[in-house]
Scaffold this motif. Structure first.
Motif, mmCIF file in Angstrom:
data_model
loop_
_atom_site.group_PDB
_atom_site.id
_atom_site.type_symbol
_atom_site.label_atom_id
_atom_site.label_comp_id
_atom_site.label_asym_id
_atom_site.label_seq_id
_atom_site.Cartn_x
_atom_site.Cartn_y
_atom_site.Cartn_z
ATOM 1 N N GLU A 24 -24.079 11.196 -42.505
ATOM 2 C CA GLU A 24 -22.925 11.882 -41.927
ATOM 3 C C GLU A 24 -21.685 11.001 -41.990
ATOM 4 O O GLU A 24 -20.590 11.457 -42.305
ATOM 5 N N THR A 25 -21.879 9.717 -41.685
ATOM 6 C CA THR A 25 -20.761 8.798 -41.727
ATOM 7 C C THR A 25 -20.173 8.746 -43.132
ATOM 8 O O THR A 25 -18.965 8.783 -43.324
ATOM 9 N N MET A 26 -21.062 8.695 -44.129
ATOM 10 C CA MET A 26 -20.604 8.683 -45.510
ATOM 11 C C MET A 26 -19.783 9.927 -45.821
ATOM 12 O O MET A 26 -18.701 9.852 -46.391
ATOM 13 N N ASN A 27 -20.305 11.064 -45.414
ATOM 14 C CA ASN A 27 -19.583 12.308 -45.655
ATOM 15 C C ASN A 27 -18.204 12.284 -45.012
ATOM 16 O O ASN A 27 -17.224 12.741 -45.595
ATOM 17 N N ALA A 28 -18.171 11.736 -43.812
ATOM 18 C CA ALA A 28 -16.898 11.704 -43.096
ATOM 19 C C ALA A 28 -15.901 10.819 -43.839
ATOM 20 O O ALA A 28 -14.715 11.111 -43.890
ATOM 21 N N LEU A 29 -16.415 9.760 -44.436
ATOM 22 C CA LEU A 29 -15.529 8.848 -45.142
ATOM 23 C C LEU A 29 -15.053 9.414 -46.474
ATOM 24 O O LEU A 29 -13.884 9.344 -46.807
ATOM 25 N N TYR A 30 -15.984 10.016 -47.196
ATOM 26 C CA TYR A 30 -15.654 10.411 -48.559
ATOM 27 C C TYR A 30 -15.291 11.875 -48.708
ATOM 28 O O TYR A 30 -15.087 12.358 -49.808
ATOM 29 N N GLY A 31 -15.232 12.588 -47.617
ATOM 30 C CA GLY A 31 -14.850 13.999 -47.743
ATOM 31 C C GLY A 31 -15.786 14.867 -46.929
ATOM 32 O O GLY A 31 -16.991 14.675 -46.929
ATOM 33 N N LYS A 32 -15.167 15.790 -46.248
ATOM 34 C CA LYS A 32 -15.942 16.679 -45.390
ATOM 35 C C LYS A 32 -16.530 17.773 -46.251
ATOM 36 O O LYS A 32 -15.840 18.380 -47.066
ATOM 37 N N ARG A 33 -17.805 18.027 -46.060
ATOM 38 C CA ARG A 33 -18.391 19.139 -46.827
ATOM 39 C C ARG A 33 -18.021 20.432 -46.131
ATOM 40 O O ARG A 33 -17.847 20.499 -44.912
ATOM 41 N N THR A 34 -17.860 21.474 -46.905
ATOM 42 C CA THR A 34 -17.490 22.768 -46.335
ATOM 43 C C THR A 34 -18.663 23.334 -45.553
ATOM 44 O O THR A 34 -19.818 23.182 -45.942
ATOM 45 N N ILE A 35 -18.354 23.978 -44.451
ATOM 46 C CA ILE A 35 -19.411 24.560 -43.624
ATOM 47 C C ILE A 35 -19.528 26.041 -43.923
ATOM 48 O O ILE A 35 -18.705 26.825 -43.495
#
Lengths: 236, 236
Positions: free
Chosen positions: A224-235
DNA sequence: CCGTTCATTTATGTATACAAAGTTCAAGGA
DNA sequence: TCCTTGAACTTTGTATACATAAATGAACGG
């Protein structure tokens, strides 16, 4: 009226409750997802009333969190949270086997052996889904053997938050041999009606489970931290 | 806006929940009493919606029992039922003191001593109501010291069914000296961070409580039987 | 350009209306 | 007399309407 079997119409709230619960446990509604009454009502084809009641039930079980005047959302699973649950479950699982040692009937022992064998067959197939199910059933036999209704329902609700991890836990377990061995030891202790042995084996069993689940949660959080850093995935 | 303290408007459902809970625990609504939505709504001056939600909450806590299409009633307190609850509580109380031994802070220990002393002062007054309250607070200090939120809320809901008996239990206790001694022993064990001693003292404490409550339930049941034989008392 | 304010929107809180299932009790027949 | 039947009533199940609080965003002013 012979042969006429009553089709049980369970109330809409229960139907909705089951659907939502399933959706949460399978991860279809991930933690943090907002549960909006009108939206769910449209989707499931019912009015807000049964939805509200189902959400209240889920809240009391800890699967959803409600904020007054704000609404409901799927509960966040934190490390602390899961750790708390496991701590309690450890004590209750130990109580279960101790009581089972005292109270299990010979029928119960037969059932337990059957569940153990069934679990071992499931492990042989290497089908995670089947293994998980056999594992649940094995524990249920022990829990039912206690004859303590309150304990049964508590165990049920405490195992809910872990269902999301159980599947992965089964896969993760580096070799299922440990699981098989642990189950055998527990059965042996109960057969001999030896509460101390049963308790210590069960404690170890849960401790292993705990380690596995905790590792997983940490992995998930890192991701999750990685996602937050490199771009939010669409929900959705 | 300095000094302006927000008066918290809690939702009607919570207000209703508190009122009903109180009424059940004090015995105003005895076991078996039917809880009818319109009737309660009239009495409390609200519509059926908050009543329904409050009843659902009480159901999940075990204080009321619902039968589909039939309605809700105050749960019957059976010997089996109470025995089940006590069995679980014994395990969880022991878990509490064990965790408290590991985790209590020096502030926590100070608080615990204060609660113990306060309990002893309450005993000295011989005021059952005050004693009961001090007893609850004493246990709450220990429970909070665990830092386990799930455990805290479970202890809370498991102690509910016993509140009806706690008051009598305090009076019944032939001499409160035992209670005082038990509390002292528990505090000593926690201070020394000795989980084994704390566990065994707590086990004894609960076992005494169990004996007292069970005796009372039997007495109550006998009384009911007498009433049934010699004439039914009118229900409000 | 940024912050504040106010209108609009959205979602929950609560009340009420309607539908359907269960219960009760009285009337009628065997 | 007792059993059956059915109609009225009671109560829950569900839907919907209205009220109110929070969030959102645009317009205005500094």
């Amino acid at each position: 009226m012979p042969g006429a079997k009553e089709e049980d119409f369970l109330p809409l709230r229960d139907s909705v409750y089951n659907k939502l619960r399933q959706a949460i446990l399978t991860g279809e509604y991930p933690p943090g997802e907002r549960l909006m009454e009108v939206h769910l009502g449209d989707k499931l084809g019912v009015s807000r009333t049964p939805i509200r009641e189902a959400i209240r039930m889920l809240e009391l079980e800890g699967l959803v969190t409600m904020i007054p005047r704000k609404g409901a959302m799927v509960s966040q699973i934190t490390e602390k949270n899961m750790s708390d649950v496991l701590e309690v479950r450890r004590a209750l699982d130990i109580l279960c086997v101790q009581l089972a040692c005292e109270r299990i009937t010979s029928d119960g022992i037969a059932e337990l052996r059957k569940a153990r064998d069934n679990f071992e067959r499931a492990v042989a197939t290497n089908d995670s889904r089947r293994i998980a199910q056999a594992d649940v059933e094995f524990h249920n036999v022990i829990i039912r053997a206690t004859g303590n209704d309150r304990l049964i329902s508590l165990e049920d609700s405490l195992s809910l938050p872990m269902y999301r991890y159980r599947y992965e836990y089964i896969k993760d377990s580096s070799g299922h041999d440990n699981l098989v061995k642990e189950h055998r030891k527990i059965v042996n202790a109960i057969e001999k009606r030896n509460p101390e042995a049963a308790a210590s084996e069960t404690g170890e069993h849960i401790d292993n489970q705990r380690r596995s689940i905790m590792r997983q949660i940490r992995l998930e959080r890192e991701e999750e931290t990685m996602n937050a850093l490199y771009g939010k995935r669409t929900i959705r």
